[in-house]
Design a protein around this motif. Sequence first.
Motif, mmCIF file in Angstrom:
data_model
loop_
_atom_site.group_PDB
_atom_site.id
_atom_site.type_symbol
_atom_site.label_atom_id
_atom_site.label_comp_id
_atom_site.label_asym_id
_atom_site.label_seq_id
_atom_site.Cartn_x
_atom_site.Cartn_y
_atom_site.Cartn_z
ATOM 1 N N ALA A 17 36.507 38.534 28.593
ATOM 2 C CA ALA A 17 37.834 38.619 27.978
ATOM 3 C C ALA A 17 38.898 38.048 28.905
ATOM 4 O O ALA A 17 39.812 37.332 28.469
ATOM 5 N N LEU A 18 38.790 38.335 30.205
ATOM 6 C CA LEU A 18 39.772 37.819 31.148
ATOM 7 C C LEU A 18 39.637 36.301 31.309
ATOM 8 O O LEU A 18 40.639 35.592 31.441
ATOM 9 N N MET A 19 38.420 35.796 31.295
ATOM 10 C CA MET A 19 38.221 34.350 31.371
ATOM 11 C C MET A 19 38.773 33.662 30.128
ATOM 12 O O MET A 19 39.409 32.609 30.212
ATOM 13 N N ASP A 49 51.923 41.541 26.396
ATOM 14 C CA ASP A 49 52.354 41.430 25.000
ATOM 15 C C ASP A 49 51.772 40.198 24.318
ATOM 16 O O ASP A 49 51.856 40.072 23.092
ATOM 17 N N SER A 50 51.183 39.273 25.106
ATOM 18 C CA SER A 50 50.661 38.025 24.556
ATOM 19 C C SER A 50 49.150 38.019 24.406
ATOM 20 O O SER A 50 48.583 37.042 23.908
ATOM 21 N N VAL A 51 48.487 39.070 24.837
ATOM 22 C CA VAL A 51 47.027 39.171 24.728
ATOM 23 C C VAL A 51 46.698 40.158 23.610
ATOM 24 O O VAL A 51 46.875 41.367 23.774
ATOM 25 N N PRO A 52 46.243 39.684 22.461
ATOM 26 C CA PRO A 52 46.044 40.575 21.309
ATOM 27 C C PRO A 52 45.095 41.728 21.594
ATOM 28 O O PRO A 52 45.281 42.832 21.072
ATOM 29 N N GLU A 53 44.061 41.481 22.412
ATOM 30 C CA GLU A 53 43.074 42.527 22.665
ATOM 31 C C GLU A 53 43.696 43.781 23.269
ATOM 32 O O GLU A 53 43.246 44.902 23.011
ATOM 33 N N ILE A 54 44.723 43.602 24.099
ATOM 34 C CA ILE A 54 45.312 44.747 24.771
ATOM 35 C C ILE A 54 45.899 45.723 23.773
ATOM 36 O O ILE A 54 45.915 46.944 23.999
ATOM 37 N N ARG A 55 46.382 45.218 22.641
ATOM 38 C CA ARG A 55 46.990 46.093 21.637
ATOM 39 C C ARG A 55 45.940 46.826 20.803
ATOM 40 O O ARG A 55 46.278 47.731 20.038
ATOM 41 N N GLN A 56 44.663 46.439 20.946
ATOM 42 C CA GLN A 56 43.604 47.103 20.196
ATOM 43 C C GLN A 56 43.209 48.410 20.887
ATOM 44 O O GLN A 56 42.894 48.419 22.077
ATOM 45 N N GLN A 57 43.237 49.494 20.164
ATOM 46 C CA GLN A 57 42.973 50.798 20.757
ATOM 47 C C GLN A 57 41.570 50.885 21.340
ATOM 48 O O GLN A 57 41.346 51.562 22.345
ATOM 49 N N ASP A 58 40.599 50.206 20.716
ATOM 50 C CA ASP A 58 39.216 50.313 21.160
ATOM 51 C C ASP A 58 38.768 49.127 22.001
ATOM 52 O O ASP A 58 37.569 48.886 22.155
ATOM 53 N N TRP A 59 39.711 48.359 22.555
ATOM 54 C CA TRP A 59 39.336 47.213 23.389
ATOM 55 C C TRP A 59 38.446 47.677 24.540
ATOM 56 O O TRP A 59 38.786 48.593 25.273
ATOM 57 N N LEU A 60 37.283 47.059 24.676
ATOM 58 C CA LEU A 60 36.292 47.404 25.697
ATOM 59 C C LEU A 60 35.929 48.893 25.637
ATOM 60 O O LEU A 60 35.673 49.516 26.672
ATOM 61 N N ASP A 61 35.901 49.446 24.446
ATOM 62 C CA ASP A 61 35.597 50.872 24.246
ATOM 63 C C ASP A 61 36.632 51.785 24.891
ATOM 64 O O ASP A 61 36.328 52.948 25.198
ATOM 65 N N GLY A 62 37.830 51.275 25.067
ATOM 66 C CA GLY A 62 38.916 52.084 25.609
ATOM 67 C C GLY A 62 39.157 51.817 27.080
ATOM 68 O O GLY A 62 38.258 52.035 27.904
ATOM 69 N N LYS A 103 53.890 52.080 36.116
ATOM 70 C CA LYS A 103 54.296 51.860 34.722
ATOM 71 C C LYS A 103 53.055 51.971 33.845
ATOM 72 O O LYS A 103 52.162 51.139 33.911
ATOM 73 N N TRP A 104 53.019 52.999 33.011
ATOM 74 C CA TRP A 104 51.884 53.219 32.120
ATOM 75 C C TRP A 104 51.975 52.256 30.934
ATOM 76 O O TRP A 104 53.040 52.073 30.355
ATOM 77 N N VAL A 105 50.844 51.638 30.584
ATOM 78 C CA VAL A 105 50.783 50.752 29.424
ATOM 79 C C VAL A 105 49.907 51.356 28.338
ATOM 80 O O VAL A 105 50.297 51.430 27.172
ATOM 81 N N LYS A 106 48.686 51.789 28.697
ATOM 82 C CA LYS A 106 47.804 52.419 27.714
ATOM 83 C C LYS A 106 46.723 53.201 28.433
ATOM 84 O O LYS A 106 46.466 52.992 29.625
ATOM 85 N N GLY A 107 46.073 54.115 27.690
ATOM 86 C CA GLY A 107 44.977 54.880 28.246
ATOM 87 C C GLY A 107 45.418 56.228 28.789
ATOM 88 O O GLY A 107 46.531 56.690 28.547
ATOM 89 N N CYS A 108 44.525 56.859 29.561
ATOM 90 C CA CYS A 108 44.774 58.216 30.052
ATOM 91 C C CYS A 108 44.966 58.281 31.562
ATOM 92 O O CYS A 108 45.051 59.372 32.126
ATOM 93 N N TRP A 109 45.009 57.139 32.255
ATOM 94 C CA TRP A 109 45.193 57.132 33.712
ATOM 95 C C TRP A 109 46.685 57.154 34.017
ATOM 96 O O TRP A 109 47.404 56.210 33.711
ATOM 97 N N ASN A 110 47.142 58.226 34.617
ATOM 98 C CA ASN A 110 48.542 58.362 35.005
ATOM 99 C C ASN A 110 48.568 58.819 36.457
ATOM 100 O O ASN A 110 48.719 60.014 36.751
#
Length: 213
Positions: free
Chosen positions: A30-32, A81-94, A154-161
């Motif tokens: 995905a990163l490549m 904001d430009s990578v669609p996968e990041i907005r998917q809740q289940d990207w890489l199984d979370g 700065k939190w973006v997504k997930g449970c790591w704070n």
Amino acid sequence: MAKPNVPDMPGFVFALIRFPLTRVDACRNALMKNYSVHKSYAGTVAGVSRRFQPLEGDWPRDKGVAILTFCNLKEAELWKDSVPEIRQQDWLDGVDLIIVPVRCLPCEGLRFVQLLDLKILECDQFRDWACEMNAYLEQLPSVSPAIVACQGAKWVKGCWNPGYLQLNFWPCHEDFDNFYCSEMNQKWKNTSCAWAETKSCFFELEPLCLRFC
């Protein structure tokens, strides 16, 4: 202890992606696939961890870390904001995704990372530890200590704070092991439980491929 206001921090930032180790190849792919997007926003992929060594606390044993570098927070936010996968809740199984300010970039070729996530219970003792340990690490050859050293990621997504997050970069596994098993570090580990709850791990960042190094 003052907490930096991350949105106003100038200079380089890291985007840290914590992903399931079972999806490491999917993460690399995905990163490549989105590497041109990273470059469009003055970013680069520092690397992806395929294996890691848990050290202290309850760092999840099934998680790896990818590190992306950007020249400032604005570019990092435009990238995510430009990578669609990041907005998917289940990207890489979370995944967990945070953005943190970088004190300076690590020296070239340092691909081994010590990550400490501290919940600070006593600020004065923490400050004494941070000053003493970082002064000690500064004296070691080829080590880049406290590349990240901050509260208020700065939190973006997930449970790591994370609480207080510190990343030290090392030239090789052997140099880190020598430090980690040293009397000085054992003293710090034995005393730190009185003023902090620590989660820590150690991992190697693998480049995506040779042409991206």
